[in-house]
Design a protein around this motif. Structure first.
Motif, PDB file in Angstrom:
ATOM      1  N   SER A 135      -4.840  -0.797  -7.891  1.00 47.59           N
ATOM      2  CA  SER A 135      -3.647  -1.367  -7.283  1.00 47.59           C
ATOM      3  C   SER A 135      -3.919  -2.008  -5.933  1.00 47.59           C
ATOM      4  CB  SER A 135      -2.564  -0.297  -7.127  1.00 47.59           C
ATOM      5  OG  SER A 135      -2.956   0.689  -6.182  1.00 47.59           O
ATOM      6  N   VAL A 136      -5.068  -1.713  -5.314  1.00 49.34           N
ATOM      7  CA  VAL A 136      -5.345  -2.304  -4.007  1.00 49.34           C
ATOM      8  C   VAL A 136      -5.893  -3.720  -4.119  1.00 49.34           C
ATOM      9  CG1 VAL A 136      -5.749  -0.062  -2.959  1.00 49.34           C
ATOM     10  CG2 VAL A 136      -7.679  -1.330  -3.903  1.00 49.34           C
ATOM     11  N   VAL A 137      -6.188  -4.186  -5.334  1.00 55.26           N
ATOM     12  CA  VAL A 137      -6.630  -5.566  -5.527  1.00 55.26           C
ATOM     13  C   VAL A 137      -5.456  -6.489  -5.217  1.00 55.26           C
ATOM     14  CG1 VAL A 137      -7.577  -7.215  -7.171  1.00 55.26           C
ATOM     15  CG2 VAL A 137      -8.266  -4.820  -7.266  1.00 55.26           C
ATOM     16  N   LEU A 145      -1.067  -9.546  -8.002  1.00 62.75           N
ATOM     17  CA  LEU A 145      -0.167  -8.734  -8.816  1.00 62.75           C
ATOM     18  C   LEU A 145      -0.641  -7.302  -8.995  1.00 62.75           C
ATOM     19  CD1 LEU A 145       0.828 -11.225 -11.662  1.00 62.75           C
ATOM     20  CD2 LEU A 145       2.174 -10.553  -9.675  1.00 62.75           C
ATOM     21  N   ALA A 146      -1.812  -6.968  -8.488  1.00 64.39           N
ATOM     22  CA  ALA A 146      -2.375  -5.651  -8.734  1.00 64.39           C
ATOM     23  C   ALA A 146      -1.540  -4.484  -8.214  1.00 64.39           C
ATOM     24  CB  ALA A 146      -3.791  -5.571  -8.168  1.00 64.39           C
ATOM     25  N   PRO A 147      -0.702  -4.626  -7.160  1.00 63.07           N
ATOM     26  CA  PRO A 147       0.113  -3.471  -6.763  1.00 63.07           C
ATOM     27  C   PRO A 147       0.925  -2.871  -7.895  1.00 63.07           C
ATOM     28  CG  PRO A 147       0.198  -5.124  -5.044  1.00 63.07           C
ATOM     29  CD  PRO A 147      -0.570  -5.738  -6.188  1.00 63.07           C
ATOM     30  N   ALA A 148       1.190  -3.635  -8.941  1.00 61.51           N
ATOM     31  CA  ALA A 148       1.928  -3.099 -10.085  1.00 61.51           C
ATOM     32  C   ALA A 148       1.192  -1.936 -10.742  1.00 61.51           C
ATOM     33  CB  ALA A 148       2.176  -4.201 -11.110  1.00 61.51           C
ATOM     34  N   PHE A 149      -0.141  -1.896 -10.601  1.00 61.20           N
ATOM     35  CA  PHE A 149      -0.904  -0.809 -11.208  1.00 61.20           C
ATOM     36  C   PHE A 149      -0.516   0.551 -10.625  1.00 61.20           C
ATOM     37  CE2 PHE A 149      -4.017  -4.210 -12.319  1.00 61.20           C
ATOM     38  CZ  PHE A 149      -4.043  -3.975 -13.686  1.00 61.20           C
ATOM     39  N   ALA A 150      -0.050   0.573  -9.361  1.00 60.52           N
ATOM     40  CA  ALA A 150       0.369   1.839  -8.763  1.00 60.52           C
ATOM     41  C   ALA A 150       1.551   2.431  -9.508  1.00 60.52           C
ATOM     42  CB  ALA A 150       0.732   1.627  -7.289  1.00 60.52           C
ATOM     43  N   PHE A 151       2.392   1.583 -10.096  1.00 61.25           N
ATOM     44  CA  PHE A 151       3.523   2.053 -10.886  1.00 61.25           C
ATOM     45  C   PHE A 151       3.090   2.372 -12.321  1.00 61.25           C
ATOM     46  CE2 PHE A 151       5.087  -0.881  -7.651  1.00 61.25           C
ATOM     47  CZ  PHE A 151       6.065  -0.133  -7.025  1.00 61.25           C
ATOM     48  N   SER A 155      -1.159  -0.144  -1.649  1.00 62.60           N
ATOM     49  CA  SER A 155      -1.110  -1.507  -2.188  1.00 62.60           C
ATOM     50  C   SER A 155       0.144  -2.267  -1.785  1.00 62.60           C
ATOM     51  CB  SER A 155      -1.191  -1.457  -3.718  1.00 62.60           C
ATOM     52  OG  SER A 155      -0.094  -0.732  -4.246  1.00 62.60           O
ATOM     53  N   LEU A 156       1.166  -1.585  -1.292  1.00 61.25           N
ATOM     54  CA  LEU A 156       2.424  -2.265  -0.986  1.00 61.25           C
ATOM     55  C   LEU A 156       2.327  -3.209   0.201  1.00 61.25           C
ATOM     56  CD1 LEU A 156       5.300   0.315  -1.579  1.00 61.25           C
ATOM     57  CD2 LEU A 156       4.377  -1.433  -3.104  1.00 61.25           C
ATOM     58  N   VAL A 157       1.207  -3.191   0.922  1.00 56.73           N
ATOM     59  CA  VAL A 157       1.042  -4.169   1.995  1.00 56.73           C
ATOM     60  C   VAL A 157       1.023  -5.591   1.427  1.00 56.73           C
ATOM     61  CG1 VAL A 157      -0.150  -2.581   3.528  1.00 56.73           C
ATOM     62  CG2 VAL A 157      -1.478  -3.944   1.914  1.00 56.73           C
ATOM     63  N   ALA A 158       0.728  -5.713   0.121  1.00 56.69           N
ATOM     64  CA  ALA A 158       0.759  -7.033  -0.514  1.00 56.69           C
ATOM     65  C   ALA A 158       2.168  -7.440  -0.916  1.00 56.69           C
ATOM     66  CB  ALA A 158      -0.155  -7.038  -1.745  1.00 56.69           C
ATOM     67  N   TRP A 159       3.101  -6.506  -0.957  1.00 56.61           N
ATOM     68  CA  TRP A 159       4.498  -6.790  -1.302  1.00 56.61           C
ATOM     69  C   TRP A 159       5.365  -6.373  -0.114  1.00 56.61           C
ATOM     70  CZ3 TRP A 159       4.896  -4.632  -7.010  1.00 56.61           C
ATOM     71  CH2 TRP A 159       4.129  -5.453  -7.847  1.00 56.61           C
ATOM     72  N   LEU A 160       5.432  -7.255   0.882  1.00 58.58           N
ATOM     73  CA  LEU A 160       6.038  -6.907   2.165  1.00 58.58           C
ATOM     74  C   LEU A 160       7.490  -6.444   2.094  1.00 58.58           C
ATOM     75  CD1 LEU A 160       4.499  -9.516   4.639  1.00 58.58           C
ATOM     76  CD2 LEU A 160       4.031  -7.074   4.443  1.00 58.58           C
ATOM     77  N   PRO A 161       8.341  -7.029   1.244  1.00 59.11           N
ATOM     78  CA  PRO A 161       9.722  -6.516   1.217  1.00 59.11           C
ATOM     79  C   PRO A 161       9.803  -5.024   0.895  1.00 59.11           C
ATOM     80  CG  PRO A 161       9.633  -8.655   0.170  1.00 59.11           C
ATOM     81  CD  PRO A 161       8.211  -8.253   0.436  1.00 59.11           C
ATOM     82  N   THR A 166       9.414   5.631  -8.695  1.00 54.74           N
ATOM     83  CA  THR A 166       9.657   4.474  -9.568  1.00 54.74           C
ATOM     84  C   THR A 166       8.741   4.504 -10.779  1.00 54.74           C
ATOM     85  OG1 THR A 166      10.314   3.145  -7.654  1.00 54.74           O
ATOM     86  CG2 THR A 166       9.745   1.965  -9.672  1.00 54.74           C
ATOM     87  N   GLY A 167       7.446   4.779 -10.551  1.00 50.64           N
ATOM     88  CA  GLY A 167       6.508   4.856 -11.664  1.00 50.64           C
ATOM     89  C   GLY A 167       6.846   5.979 -12.621  1.00 50.64           C
ATOM     90  N   ALA A 168       7.251   7.142 -12.068  1.00 54.17           N
ATOM     91  CA  ALA A 168       7.622   8.266 -12.925  1.00 54.17           C
ATOM     92  C   ALA A 168       8.835   7.927 -13.782  1.00 54.17           C
ATOM     93  CB  ALA A 168       7.912   9.497 -12.071  1.00 54.17           C
TER      94      ALA A 168
END
Length: 255
Positions: free
Chosen positions: A30-32, A35-41, A152-158, A178-180
């Motif tokens: 998810s740190v890539v 769109l990779a932050p989606a992997f954290a979910f 990874s959310l540093v890539a999705w600032l909102p 959210t992922g759960a």
């Protein structure tokens, strides 16, 4: 047929362990950027599948959780092996097992949280204690190289703006809850968990977007100061080489 039952049980055990390791690797990816932050979910899907593969217990949860945590550390901190060799003088035969011990030790945070949650699930608590336990353990447990599920959310600032209200633990809880909920929706085939996940993302993202607009407006109206920072891109192996010192200084002067 009796001889096939233990074989099937053993295959299921290793399948669940492989899924747990896959969950950890997915979280690390998810740190890539982009769109990779989606992997954290998405890491919750293999994790929940592995946990649902057998009766819940603290021991089983600890094993699967530690595998997930160790795999995540191994993927995210792969550079530790090279660092030990470059700066510690470790040979490869020593750097690899030393790094593996580090990955395993830091992975126990995930294991302890999963053990606690599975013990509660065995008493009918459902899947929801796990996001809470992980948030608590990641906030309080010491680590040589700290990392968080929400990195990874540093890539999705909102979405990252929620840190202004509750710091990194609130971001961790946002990602984990959210992922759960998404995993629960897929496994149970129910719409309510999916709606809950969508509401969390919409609320956090919408509020974060408004906050970003306010911050950018305030920044645009504030006085500015131009600052320059010069740092040559020098390979790690060259930084400690005295013969290259003049080359480094010349690069700084020319910049």
């Amino acid at each position: 047929m009796r001889g096939e039952e233990p074989r099937a049980g053993g295959a299921r055990i290793w399948r669940d362990r492989a899924l747990a390791a896959l969950a950890g690797g997915t979280l690390a990816l998810s740190v890539v950027p982009t769109l990779a932050p989606a992997f954290a979910f998405l890491m919750w899907i293999p994790l929940r599948t592995s946990l649902e593969g057998g009766a819940p217990s603290a021991r089983r949860g600890f094993v699967l959780g530690t595998l997930a945590g160790a795999a995540c550390n191994a993927v995210a901190l792969y550079w530790v092996v090279g660092t030990l060799e470059a700066f510690g003088g470790f040979p490869t035969v020593a750097s690899v097992p030393t790094a593996a011990l580090l990955f395993l030790a830091q992975g126990t945070v995930f294991g302890v949280a999963t053990a606690l949650a599975e013990a509660l699930r065995a008493r009918g608590a459902g899947p929801w204690p796990l996001p809470l336990a992980l948030t608590l353990l990641f906030a309080e447990a010491p680590a040589l190289f700290p990392w968080h599920p929400s990195t990874s959310l540093v890539a999705w600032l909102p979405l990252a703006q929620a840190a202004e209200l509750g710091g990194v633990p609130l971001l961790d809880l946002l990602v984990l809850a959210t992922g759960a909920a998404l995993a629960e929706a897929l496994i149970s085939r129910r719409a309510r968990p999916a709606l809950f996940a969508a509401a969390l993302l919409a609320l956090a993202g919408g509020a974060g977007a408004l906050r970003l607009d306010a911050v950018r407006a305030a920044r645009a109206a504030a006085p500015s100061l131009h600052v320059g920072v010069v740092q040559p891109n020098i390979p790690v192996a060259h930084k400690r080489d005295p013969a290259r010192l003049e080359d480094h200084l010349r690069a700084l002067r020319e910049a």
